[in-house]
Scaffold this active site. Structure first.
Site, mmCIF file in Angstrom:
data_model
loop_
_atom_site.group_PDB
_atom_site.id
_atom_site.type_symbol
_atom_site.label_atom_id
_atom_site.label_comp_id
_atom_site.label_asym_id
_atom_site.label_seq_id
_atom_site.Cartn_x
_atom_site.Cartn_y
_atom_site.Cartn_z
ATOM 1 C CD GLU A 54 2.748 27.082 -34.282
ATOM 2 O OE1 GLU A 54 2.087 26.210 -33.680
ATOM 3 O OE2 GLU A 54 3.581 26.806 -35.168
ATOM 4 C CB CYS A 103 5.072 20.614 -36.667
ATOM 5 S SG CYS A 103 5.285 20.367 -38.435
ATOM 6 C CG HIS A 122 2.026 24.410 -37.380
ATOM 7 N ND1 HIS A 122 3.306 24.612 -36.933
ATOM 8 C CD2 HIS A 122 2.132 23.584 -38.446
ATOM 9 C CE1 HIS A 122 4.153 23.948 -37.687
ATOM 10 N NE2 HIS A 122 3.468 23.311 -38.620
#
Lengths: 210, 256
Positions: free
Chosen positions: A192, A81, A190
């Site tokens: 994650e 990001c 992202h």
């Protein structure tokens, strides 16, 4: 294996470190702003959230410019990001912000009149969108072309050298959502927060032999 | 193309998932961590926790729930209910939430939304709107903001409020129709459409889902970017995967 998740005070890094721990249960994963640990780490995850100017100021406040530049040039390095965006040279955000300059190119905002099939598109670009592999790369192992990842952003990167683009996404226009150069891989989305495919990408990063 | 999102919502009371029908008939729907894990496996795009714990000494339970979920469920998590200060927001984000829902605290002091988005970024701030239709049938439609689970009117016009709050930095709107919540009659599509047309940020439609067509209608007619539902998923009537298949069959772009 020592993995440093660089913490310069921008954004919540708990989910990043939890996801890395999930795919590398035996590694020493630390959320840190300690330049010594970053220098000694085997792999670097460089996340980030927030506005460009604040991110650059926070990196400066934590005296991390040099540690990040060194790591980005000499060991497996994953930007996420804002951790992708600040690698470029300059961002339009906050009336123009100078960035770290690791990658030639700029960061620009999605245009206000962005639309697809006549329908106005909202900015931020928020949600799950397809990621097209524009380069073969170890970090795409076991991830299907056009698999969806989770995005939240209003700005995107424009590379000077398109040859280092490793992934692209369509949102009214086609933009670079992943780059790869030597030991460096960085993504706009992202991993994650991208469920199974996101974890796979992190796992690929842990196993990546540069 | 960006997928439309399906977001299961877990109402959590003192650490248990509950779902009231218009805030009365509370049924126990299980352990939040287990439920969240199940929805993640079914392909939920995000999960929202709404903390409805009344007693303040049990408030910490939601923090532990979020911590536990965030260490094994890797999709965006939103937490709402009882968020009053920037400190509350930080606690939730540090526990592993990605976004927080702000409702009554914004009504009480609208500048809170500005301060919060300045501090943690707009992408973390979801403005929750509980709206109730206040116009009579022969008038053009008008909705008002209600607080306290729909019991207290505020006199604030819902459309004006949505616009103002996005100017203040709210990054997303969670829009609940208090007329429909718990009824299973479907979203208030006129309300959804009106708010979606009025703001530039993503809107999540909520309140009233009773079947899978309701979810699809929220996207195709209401123009919402995401749809939220609780009871149709909690009691095993439908899985999130079924909901997605159904939406896809109606031509809606989803993450399968």
């Amino acid at each position: 294996m020592k993995i440093a998740v660089i913490d310069y005070g921008m954004g919540n890094l708990r989910s990043v470190s939890k996801a890395v721990e999930h795919v590398a249960p035996d590694a020493d994963v630390r959320v840190t702003d300690d330049a010594t640990f970053i220098g000694a780490a085997d792999r670097i995850v460089f996340p980030g959230q927030g506005a460009a100017r604040d991110c650059m100021a926070a990196i400066g406040d934590h005296h991390l410019n040099q540690a990040i530049l060194d790591a980005a040039h000499n060991k497996p390095f994953l930007g996420i990001c804002m951790g992708l965006q600040v690698l470029l040279q300059r961002s339009e955000e906050n009336e123009g912000t100078d960035l770290l300059g690791v990658i030639p190119g700029e960061v620009v905002r999605f245009p206000l009149d962005l639309n697809q099939d006549g329908e106005k598109l909202k900015v931020p670009h928020m949600g799950w969108n397809g990621v097209k592999h524009t380069m073969e790369h170890a970090l795409w192992n076991n991830i299907e072309d056009n698999a969806r990842f989770y995005f939240v952003h209003s700005y995107y990167v424009q590379l000077q050298d398109e040859a280092i683009q490793s992934g692209s996404t369509d949102y009214g226009l086609s933009f670079t959502c992943a780059i790869a150069r030597d030991n460096l891989f960085a993504v706009q989305f992202h991993p994650e927060k991208s469920a199974h495919d996101g974890l796979q990408l992190l796992k690929n990063f842990i196993e990546w032999k540069v | 193309m960006l997928a439309k999102r399906i977001i299961p919502c877990l109402d959590v009371d003192a650490g248990r998932v509950v779902k009231g029908v218009q805030f009365v008939d509370i049924r126990d729907a299980g352990d939040p961590v287990e439920v969240a894990r199940r929805y993640d496996k079914q392909g939920a795009d995000e999960i929202t926790f709404l903390d409805i714990t009344a007693s303040s000494d049990e408030r910490d339970t939601i923090v532990h729930v979020v911590e536990e979920v965030a260490s094994e469920v890797f999709i965006p998590l939103t937490v709402g209910g009882g968020i009053r200060t920037v400190e509350d927001i930080r606690r939730m984000l540090n526990a592993g939430a990605d976004k927080v829902g702000i409702n009554s605290a914004a009504v009480k002091r609208p500048e809170f939304v500005k301060e919060a988005s300045d501090k943690v970024g707009s992408q973390c701030i979801v403005l929750s709107i509980d709206a109730k239709r206040v116009s009579s049938d022969d008038e053009s439609p008008r909705w008002e903001i209600f607080t306290h689970g729909g019991r207290q009117g505020t006199g604030i016009d819902a459309v004006e409020w949505a616009k103002r709050m996005t100017e203040y930095g709210a990054g997303e709107i969670l829009l609940t129709s208090m007329d429909r919540d718990g009824t299973r009659d479907g979203f208030d599509l006129e309300l959804t459409r009106t708010i979606c047309d009025a703001v530039d940020v993503p809107v999540i439609a909520s309140g009233g889902v009773g079947n899978l067509d309701h979810l699809a209608d929220g996207i195709t007619i209401g123009k919402a970017d995401a749809v939220l539902a609780a009871s149709i998923f909690h009691f095993g009537e439908h899985t999130v995967a079924e909901a997605k298949q159904h939406m896809a069959s109606r031509g809606i772009e989803v993450r399968l």
